[in-house]
Design a protein around this motif. Structure first.
Motif, PDB file in Angstrom:
ATOM      1  N   LEU A  15       0.850  -1.191   0.000  1.00 29.51           N
ATOM      2  CA  LEU A  15       0.000   0.000   0.000  1.00 29.51           C
ATOM      3  C   LEU A  15       0.880   1.234   0.000  1.00 29.51           C
ATOM      4  CD1 LEU A  15      -2.498  -1.099   2.803  1.00 29.51           C
ATOM      5  CD2 LEU A  15      -2.836  -1.262   0.332  1.00 29.51           C
ATOM      6  N   GLU A  20      -1.103   3.220   4.298  1.00 35.03           N
ATOM      7  CA  GLU A  20      -0.729   2.198   5.275  1.00 35.03           C
ATOM      8  C   GLU A  20      -0.705   2.791   6.686  1.00 35.03           C
ATOM      9  OE1 GLU A  20       3.383   0.147   5.775  1.00 35.03           O
ATOM     10  OE2 GLU A  20       2.246  -0.980   4.265  1.00 35.03           O
ATOM     11  N   TYR A  24      -2.985   1.847   9.975  1.00 34.84           N
ATOM     12  CA  TYR A  24      -2.326   1.562  11.248  1.00 34.84           C
ATOM     13  C   TYR A  24      -2.905   2.431  12.363  1.00 34.84           C
ATOM     14  CZ  TYR A  24       1.311   1.415  14.814  1.00 34.84           C
ATOM     15  OH  TYR A  24       1.985   1.307  15.999  1.00 34.84           O
TER      16      TYR A  24
END
Length: 112
Positions: A15, A20, A24
């Motif tokens: 990604l 990303e 997260y």
């Protein structure tokens, strides 16, 4: 001290770094909120790599607020919505009918 189950479905793929990080942060904020607001709960993280979108869902079973629950700014979910909006993503949050809480991020992906 939080028990967390992880489920990943779909073929994982690389990604963009910002996307990303956004995913997260969704997991990080949701689990932090579970620790603060649902002491004694268990949690589950589901990551689904769909053909056109990434779905990240964090659920917990509910619990009691910890002593640190009042220490937060209350702006974590607002910040997540803003972060996801950069990628045309959306954030759904709310109580679960079976008890506990659910945080779901839907982030469009570019098709290869």
């Amino acid at each position: 001290g939080l028990s967390v189950d992880l489920t990943v479905t779909g073929p994982p793929r690389a990604l963009p770094p910002g996307l990303e990080l956004a995913a997260y942060r969704v997991v990080q904020e949701a689990l932090t909120n579970t620790v603060k607001h649902a002491s004694g709960a268990t949690a589950a993280v589901a990551v689904d790599y769909g053909p056109q979108r990434l779905r990240v869902e964090v659920t917990d079973t509910g619990g009691r607020p910890s002593a640190s629950a009042a220490a937060g700014s209350g702006r974590g979910l607002i910040g997540l919505r803003e972060r996801l909006a950069v990628y045309d993503g959306i954030l759904n949050t709310g109580r679960r009918l079976t008890g506990g809480y659910r945080v779901e991020a839907l982030i469009p992906l570019e098709t290869p």
